[in-house]
Design an enzyme around this catalytic site. Structure first.
Site, PDB file in Angstrom:
ATOM      1  N   ASP A  27      -5.090 -12.814   2.993  1.00  0.00           N
ATOM      2  CA  ASP A  27      -6.485 -12.106   3.687  1.00  0.00           C
ATOM      3  C   ASP A  27      -7.844 -12.418   2.933  1.00  0.00           C
ATOM      4  OD1 ASP A  27      -5.216 -10.562   1.882  1.00  0.00           O
ATOM      5  OD2 ASP A  27      -5.339  -8.642   3.290  1.00  0.00           O
ATOM      6  N   ASP A  53      -3.105 -10.181  -2.432  1.00  0.00           N
ATOM      7  CA  ASP A  53      -3.601  -9.568  -1.144  1.00  0.00           C
ATOM      8  C   ASP A  53      -5.130  -9.434  -1.480  1.00  0.00           C
ATOM      9  OD1 ASP A  53      -2.489  -8.422   1.522  1.00  0.00           O
ATOM     10  OD2 ASP A  53      -4.319  -7.406   0.845  1.00  0.00           O
ATOM     11  N   HIS A  61      -6.747  -6.719  -0.683  1.00  0.00           N
ATOM     12  CA  HIS A  61      -6.598  -5.257  -0.854  1.00  0.00           C
ATOM     13  C   HIS A  61      -5.842  -4.709  -2.005  1.00  0.00           C
ATOM     14  CE1 HIS A  61      -7.495  -6.102   3.548  1.00  0.00           C
ATOM     15  NE2 HIS A  61      -8.479  -5.089   3.090  1.00  0.00           N
ATOM     16  N   HIS A 119       0.938  -1.286  -0.021  1.00  0.00           N
ATOM     17  CA  HIS A 119       0.040  -0.156  -0.123  1.00  0.00           C
ATOM     18  C   HIS A 119       0.685   1.237   0.130  1.00  0.00           C
ATOM     19  CE1 HIS A 119      -3.812  -1.823   0.152  1.00  0.00           C
ATOM     20  NE2 HIS A 119      -3.584  -2.518   1.417  1.00  0.00           N
TER      21      HIS A 119
END
Length: 308
Positions: free
Chosen positions: A244, A163, A165, A126
């Protein structure tokens, strides 16, 4: 040769507070599970050094690095965004995480290891070029890619991010760079609510709706990724390995299982075998249910360790 496993005790000194999902317990859970599986004895454990300033500048400008330095507290915690905190130990851990990714690339490309897994925190995908967010400070995987291009002279590198996200920071760092193909899958619409569209030709996004079945996820990923990866013929495969999207994870709404992560790993190992001489480096990103994280990471690392 074997699978190199990068870890440092100082990764666990970065602690964003009680109840924060990105906790030191994540690494402890993975390492304990590897011991239960007997894998810890088959891996080549490596204690990394910090990334140099020049290596960090492969992605992040000096002004951003200086800003982080100035924000670092001598005690307590300061927040760079509502979810992301710095302690006196954070930037050393973050430099070690970036350095571990660089060293993993060096070991794999020099033939000292077949492949590598970087069990580091804080994560990185991120972190944009000039912005920390989403628990991330330096973009570990993008730094590793740029190091492989510049120092080792590679011409084609694939970054694969599974991931849950979107790896907005990695997109920010590599979009438009024709030497890097980034393939990602992520829940959408979802955090970080950016970079989900077709931002550049070298970015292959696979947005996944909440509640999508694991079978549909596999079909979408295979259809969208494989043609692009095989056409690109990467000389090195880098993985942002977030676990996740597991059905038990508290921060997402997808339904993957350990078997799905085993399948993902096998898929990417085949790409690495066909095009990159098995050269692959994976780095830990998300995964916040400790049991699920440990089991998924264990399955992933077990697959890596079988490659010779």
């Amino acid at each position: 040769m074997s699978t190199a496993f990068f870890h440092h005790d100082d990764f666990e000194k970065h602690d964003m507070g009680a109840g924060h999902p990105e906790s030191p317990e994540r690494l402890r859970a993975i390492i304990a599970h590897l011991a239960d599986l007997g894998l810890n004895e088959t891996l080549d454990w490596v204690r990394p050094e910090e990334a140099t300033r020049d290596q960090l500048r492969l992605v992040h400008p000096e002004s951003y690095l200086h800003q982080l330095d100035m924000m670092a507290p001598t005690q307590g915690r300061v927040f760079t965004d509502p979810d992301t905190a710095m302690t006196p130990h954070t930037l050393r851990a973050a430099r070690l995480a970036a350095g571990a990714n660089v060293e993993a690339v060096d070991m794999v490309l020099s033939g000292q290891a077949t492949n590598a897994f970087v069990a580091a925190r804080p994560p990185g995908h991120h972190a944009e070029r000039t912005r920390s967010m989403g628990f991330c400070f330096y973009n570990n995987i993008a730094i590793a890619a740029r190091h492989a291009l510049g120092f080792h002279g590679l011409q084609r590198i694939a970054i694969v991010d599974f991931d849950v996200h979107q790896g907005n920071g990695t997109v920010d760092a590599v979009q438009g760079d024709e030497r890097i193909l980034m393939c990602s899958s992520f829940q959408h619409p979802f955090y970080p609510h950016s970079h989900a569209g077709a931002v550049a030709e070298n970015i292959v996004n696979v947005p996944i709706s909440a509640g999508t079945t694991a079978a549909d996820y596999r079909e979408q990923v295979e259809q969208r990724w494989l043609t692009a990866l095989n056409d690109f013929q990467p000389q090195l495969v880098l993985i942002s390995a977030g676990f996740d999207a597991h059905q038990s994870d508290p921060l997402a709404e997808l339904s993957l299982t350990v078997d799905d992560y085993r399948w993902l790993t096998s898929l990417l190992l085949r790409v690495a075998a066909e095009h990159a001489g098995n050269r692959l480096v994976a780095t830990l990103e998300g995964g916040y249910d400790l049991e699920a994280l440990a089991e998924c990471a264990g399955a992933h690392i077990e697959q890596l360790s079988r490659v010779r």
